[in-house]
Design a protein around this motif. Structure first.
Motif, PDB file in Angstrom:
ATOM      1  N   VAL A  36       1.158  -1.407  -0.092  1.00  0.00           N
ATOM      2  CA  VAL A  36       0.309   0.396  -0.218  1.00  0.00           C
ATOM      3  C   VAL A  36       0.816   1.112   0.020  1.00  0.00           C
ATOM      4  O   VAL A  36       0.994   1.614  -0.681  1.00  0.00           O
ATOM      5  N   VAL A  37       1.916   1.704   0.787  1.00  0.00           N
ATOM      6  CA  VAL A  37       3.369   2.537   1.018  1.00  0.00           C
ATOM      7  C   VAL A  37       3.188   2.385  -0.392  1.00  0.00           C
ATOM      8  O   VAL A  37       3.773   4.209  -1.129  1.00  0.00           O
ATOM      9  N   LYS A  38       4.046   1.665  -0.727  1.00  0.00           N
ATOM     10  CA  LYS A  38       4.665   1.876  -1.826  1.00  0.00           C
ATOM     11  C   LYS A  38       4.098   2.466  -3.380  1.00  0.00           C
ATOM     12  O   LYS A  38       4.038   2.752  -4.202  1.00  0.00           O
ATOM     13  N   ARG A  39       2.564   2.058  -3.065  1.00  0.00           N
ATOM     14  CA  ARG A  39       1.892   2.180  -4.579  1.00  0.00           C
ATOM     15  C   ARG A  39       1.043   3.233  -3.987  1.00  0.00           C
ATOM     16  O   ARG A  39       0.183   4.124  -4.723  1.00  0.00           O
ATOM     17  N   SER A  40       1.647   4.417  -3.251  1.00  0.00           N
ATOM     18  CA  SER A  40       0.973   5.606  -2.946  1.00  0.00           C
ATOM     19  C   SER A  40       1.592   6.262  -3.245  1.00  0.00           C
ATOM     20  O   SER A  40       2.859   6.192  -2.813  1.00  0.00           O
ATOM     21  N   ARG A  41       1.186   7.555  -2.697  1.00  0.00           N
ATOM     22  CA  ARG A  41       1.984   8.836  -2.726  1.00  0.00           C
ATOM     23  C   ARG A  41       3.202   8.610  -1.844  1.00  0.00           C
ATOM     24  O   ARG A  41       4.508   9.191  -2.219  1.00  0.00           O
ATOM     25  N   LEU A  42       3.144   7.783  -0.244  1.00  0.00           N
ATOM     26  CA  LEU A  42       4.003   8.418   0.428  1.00  0.00           C
ATOM     27  C   LEU A  42       5.419   8.416  -0.621  1.00  0.00           C
ATOM     28  O   LEU A  42       6.133   7.975   0.412  1.00  0.00           O
ATOM     29  N   GLY A  43       5.129   6.812  -1.202  1.00  0.00           N
ATOM     30  CA  GLY A  43       6.436   5.559  -1.680  1.00  0.00           C
ATOM     31  C   GLY A  43       7.025   6.150  -2.592  1.00  0.00           C
ATOM     32  O   GLY A  43       8.040   6.076  -2.687  1.00  0.00           O
ATOM     33  N   VAL A  44       6.482   6.718  -3.725  1.00  0.00           N
ATOM     34  CA  VAL A  44       7.002   7.646  -4.111  1.00  0.00           C
ATOM     35  C   VAL A  44       7.560   9.052  -3.664  1.00  0.00           C
ATOM     36  O   VAL A  44       9.121   9.207  -4.024  1.00  0.00           O
ATOM     37  N   GLY A  45       7.573   9.274  -2.572  1.00  0.00           N
ATOM     38  CA  GLY A  45       8.112  10.181  -2.295  1.00  0.00           C
ATOM     39  C   GLY A  45       9.043   9.960  -1.437  1.00  0.00           C
ATOM     40  O   GLY A  45       9.976  10.498  -1.416  1.00  0.00           O
ATOM     41  N   LEU A  46       8.781   8.818  -0.836  1.00  0.00           N
ATOM     42  CA  LEU A  46      10.019   7.711   0.016  1.00  0.00           C
ATOM     43  C   LEU A  46      11.641   7.924  -0.805  1.00  0.00           C
ATOM     44  O   LEU A  46      12.168   7.681  -0.914  1.00  0.00           O
ATOM     45  N   THR A  47      11.040   7.011  -1.730  1.00  0.00           N
ATOM     46  CA  THR A  47      12.020   6.312  -2.765  1.00  0.00           C
ATOM     47  C   THR A  47      12.262   8.211  -3.241  1.00  0.00           C
ATOM     48  O   THR A  47      14.321   7.541  -3.775  1.00  0.00           O
ATOM     49  N   CYS A  48      11.763   9.366  -3.772  1.00  0.00           N
ATOM     50  CA  CYS A  48      12.924   9.970  -4.307  1.00  0.00           C
ATOM     51  C   CYS A  48      13.904  10.658  -3.022  1.00  0.00           C
ATOM     52  O   CYS A  48      14.777  11.091  -2.771  1.00  0.00           O
ATOM     53  N   VAL A  49      12.972  10.657  -1.438  1.00  0.00           N
ATOM     54  CA  VAL A  49      14.177  11.240  -0.574  1.00  0.00           C
ATOM     55  C   VAL A  49      15.612   9.783  -0.260  1.00  0.00           C
ATOM     56  O   VAL A  49      16.623   9.854  -0.202  1.00  0.00           O
ATOM     57  N   GLY A  50      15.276   8.840  -1.103  1.00  0.00           N
ATOM     58  CA  GLY A  50      16.186   7.621  -0.387  1.00  0.00           C
ATOM     59  C   GLY A  50      17.304   7.856  -1.980  1.00  0.00           C
ATOM     60  O   GLY A  50      18.386   7.913  -2.105  1.00  0.00           O
ATOM     61  N   GLN A  51      16.344   8.429  -3.148  1.00  0.00           N
ATOM     62  CA  GLN A  51      17.383   9.097  -4.027  1.00  0.00           C
ATOM     63  C   GLN A  51      18.433  10.561  -3.580  1.00  0.00           C
ATOM     64  O   GLN A  51      19.832  10.004  -3.915  1.00  0.00           O
ATOM     65  N   ASP A  52      17.759  10.842  -3.602  1.00  0.00           N
ATOM     66  CA  ASP A  52      18.036  12.485  -3.327  1.00  0.00           C
ATOM     67  C   ASP A  52      17.226  13.059  -2.749  1.00  0.00           C
ATOM     68  O   ASP A  52      16.828  13.789  -3.274  1.00  0.00           O
ATOM     69  N   GLU A  53      17.827  13.400  -1.241  1.00  0.00           N
ATOM     70  CA  GLU A  53      17.138  13.459  -0.120  1.00  0.00           C
ATOM     71  C   GLU A  53      16.602  15.581  -0.190  1.00  0.00           C
ATOM     72  O   GLU A  53      15.587  15.771  -0.105  1.00  0.00           O
ATOM     73  N   ASP A  54      18.125  15.739  -0.808  1.00  0.00           N
ATOM     74  CA  ASP A  54      18.175  17.861  -0.645  1.00  0.00           C
ATOM     75  C   ASP A  54      17.583  17.838  -1.829  1.00  0.00           C
ATOM     76  O   ASP A  54      15.879  18.576  -1.664  1.00  0.00           O
ATOM     77  N   THR A  55      17.539  17.349  -2.996  1.00  0.00           N
ATOM     78  CA  THR A  55      16.019  17.384  -4.408  1.00  0.00           C
ATOM     79  C   THR A  55      15.052  17.500  -3.755  1.00  0.00           C
ATOM     80  O   THR A  55      14.285  17.502  -4.360  1.00  0.00           O
ATOM     81  N   ALA A  56      14.910  16.090  -3.703  1.00  0.00           N
ATOM     82  CA  ALA A  56      13.168  15.949  -3.165  1.00  0.00           C
ATOM     83  C   ALA A  56      13.018  17.425  -1.862  1.00  0.00           C
ATOM     84  O   ALA A  56      11.426  17.805  -2.783  1.00  0.00           O
ATOM     85  N   ALA A  57      13.631  17.519  -1.046  1.00  0.00           N
ATOM     86  CA  ALA A  57      13.002  18.606  -0.902  1.00  0.00           C
ATOM     87  C   ALA A  57      12.582  19.964  -1.282  1.00  0.00           C
ATOM     88  O   ALA A  57      11.270  20.458  -1.102  1.00  0.00           O
ATOM     89  N   MET A  58      13.871  20.332  -2.269  1.00  0.00           N
ATOM     90  CA  MET A  58      14.179  20.992  -3.432  1.00  0.00           C
ATOM     91  C   MET A  58      12.148  21.178  -3.946  1.00  0.00           C
ATOM     92  O   MET A  58      12.236  22.590  -4.315  1.00  0.00           O
ATOM     93  N   LEU A  59      11.715  19.909  -4.357  1.00  0.00           N
ATOM     94  CA  LEU A  59      10.522  19.166  -5.684  1.00  0.00           C
ATOM     95  C   LEU A  59       9.188  19.716  -4.873  1.00  0.00           C
ATOM     96  O   LEU A  59       8.401  19.616  -5.107  1.00  0.00           O
ATOM     97  N   GLY A  60       9.424  19.761  -3.097  1.00  0.00           N
ATOM     98  CA  GLY A  60       8.132  20.329  -2.742  1.00  0.00           C
ATOM     99  C   GLY A  60       8.107  18.943  -1.714  1.00  0.00           C
ATOM    100  O   GLY A  60       7.009  19.171  -0.757  1.00  0.00           O
ATOM    101  N   ILE A  61       8.613  17.518  -1.990  1.00  0.00           N
ATOM    102  CA  ILE A  61       8.800  16.575  -1.479  1.00  0.00           C
ATOM    103  C   ILE A  61       8.500  17.241   0.471  1.00  0.00           C
ATOM    104  O   ILE A  61       9.317  17.516   0.778  1.00  0.00           O
ATOM    105  N   PRO A  62       7.844  16.824   1.380  1.00  0.00           N
ATOM    106  CA  PRO A  62       7.492  16.754   2.657  1.00  0.00           C
ATOM    107  C   PRO A  62       8.115  15.902   2.725  1.00  0.00           C
ATOM    108  O   PRO A  62       7.906  14.758   3.706  1.00  0.00           O
ATOM    109  N   SER A  63       9.691  15.764   3.055  1.00  0.00           N
ATOM    110  CA  SER A  63      10.320  15.013   3.368  1.00  0.00           C
ATOM    111  C   SER A  63      10.460  14.624   4.775  1.00  0.00           C
ATOM    112  O   SER A  63      10.214  12.752   5.313  1.00  0.00           O
ATOM    113  N   GLU A  64      10.522  15.545   5.588  1.00  0.00           N
ATOM    114  CA  GLU A  64      10.722  15.166   7.236  1.00  0.00           C
ATOM    115  C   GLU A  64       8.887  14.981   7.153  1.00  0.00           C
ATOM    116  O   GLU A  64       9.584  13.237   8.620  1.00  0.00           O
ATOM    117  N   ARG A  65       8.350  14.878   6.586  1.00  0.00           N
ATOM    118  CA  ARG A  65       6.907  14.155   7.458  1.00  0.00           C
ATOM    119  C   ARG A  65       6.638  13.110   6.610  1.00  0.00           C
ATOM    120  O   ARG A  65       5.908  11.614   6.979  1.00  0.00           O
TER     121      ARG A  65
END
Length: 331
Positions: free
Chosen positions: A183-212
């Motif tokens: 469920v997590v992997k196929r949700s917006r949360l999973g996509v955001g977490l995957t982006c965090v794993g690839q590059d957390e700083d870039t994910a934050a710059m793209l507006g992904i609420p990485s901390e949450r």
């Protein structure tokens, strides 16, 4: 998010259904020894899937998940003593699960706020230290009874033996962990977490609420691990600090994930099956060479399949498809 993931083929659903039917039938036909092996695969494979909710998506590798495992076990055990024998063992187990989930939730929030500010090896060491501190507290203060241990009520019923009851409970636990992961992997949360794993700083710059997102993943992983600790404690019937606050539990969760494939739902289960069978069946009579052979096998897997066995299979399949496609184009 539907377009981000490929639909699951009918063959995969059929395979999952057959595996589930086989898993349900197993406790009624297998020997006690094989039942205990299956229990370990289901419990620790499920725990490895829960670990992947954080480590598999974000690359925040926790070396201290045994903290939540032990916390769940002790919470449920101490509650069972407080409740006494006036209520059934099954009800005490259920109440212990609910209590441990609450304790795990609160503990996850408290520890996540400081440690999720760390990255890499610093996060891993902080989680390891947290687990060690909880272990020391549980055996130092007499209230927790960790030094000399305590018994938990025996759960059985419905005409089933204890080993069958806990096999089915571990099966349900592993299915819940895998279900939450999917469920997590196929949700917006999973996509955001995957982006965090690839590059957390870039994910934050793209507006992904990485901390949450990291906090949610951390809590889900911790709560499921706490539930696993409760089931493990009840299956043993007696625990001490050394039983549940073990560093090798945390390391095994990482190991199972690496062998099967980090960031996948089936990889940790496959890794748990391979390592447990390897260490307890194939190398069970070679105690002197046990660690050496196991270590050599793991080194080989890491070198030959850095993405795990599922990653190796996937890459091999893609390369063959590409070769066939190129040959067809040349024709």
């Amino acid at each position: 998010m539907r377009g981000f993931h490929k639909p699951v083929s009918g063959y995969i659903w059929l395979l999952c259904a057959l595996l589930l039917v086989g898993a349900i039938i197993l406790p009624f036909v297998a020997s006690p020894f094989h039942m205990r092996l299956a229990q370990q695969v289901l419990l620790f494979g499920g725990l490895a899937v829960a670990w992947n909710l954080l480590g598999g998506f974000t690359s925040y590798w926790s070396f201290g998940h045994t903290a939540f495992f032990g916390l769940g076990a002790f919470s449920a055990g101490l509650l069972a003593q407080y409740l006494g024998t006036d209520i059934s063992a099954a009800l005490r187990l259920l109440l212990g699960l609910l209590f441990a989930l609450g304790i795990g939730f609160v503990a996850a929030i408290i520890i996540a706020l400081p440690v999720l500010r760390l990255r890499g090896i610093y996060f891993a060491i902080a989680m390891l230290a947290f687990a060690q501190i909880l272990g020391e507290v549980s055996k130092t203060f007499e209230f927790f009874q960790g030094a000399y241990g305590f018994a938990l009520p025996m759960v059985a019923g419905f005409g089933l033996q204890k080993v069958q009851v806990f096999y089915l409970l571990f099966l349900i636990f592993s299915l819940v962990c895998m279900g939450v992961f999917v469920v997590v992997k196929r949700s917006r949360l999973g996509v955001g977490l995957t982006c965090v794993g690839q590059d957390e700083d870039t994910a934050a710059m793209l507006g992904i609420p990485s901390e949450r997102y990291k906090l949610i993943a951390f809590i889900l992983s911790a709560v499921l691990t706490s539930a696993g600790g409760v089931l493990y404690a009840y299956s043993l019937g007696f625990i001490t600090t050394g039983t549940v606050f073990r560093i090798d539990i945390s390391l095994n969760l990482i190991l199972f994930s690496m062998v099967g494939g980090i960031g996948t739902v089936a990889g940790p289960m496959i890794g748990a099956l391979i390592i447990i069978v390897l260490t307890q069946v194939l190398l069970g009579d070679l105690l002197d060479l046990h660690m050496m052979i196991t270590g050599a096998a793991l080194i080989a897997i890491v070198i030959l399949a850095p993405k795990g066995l599922l990653g190796l299979i996937s890459e091999t399949w893609r390369s063959r498809v590409k070769v066939r496609t190129d040959q067809g184009a040349n024709v």
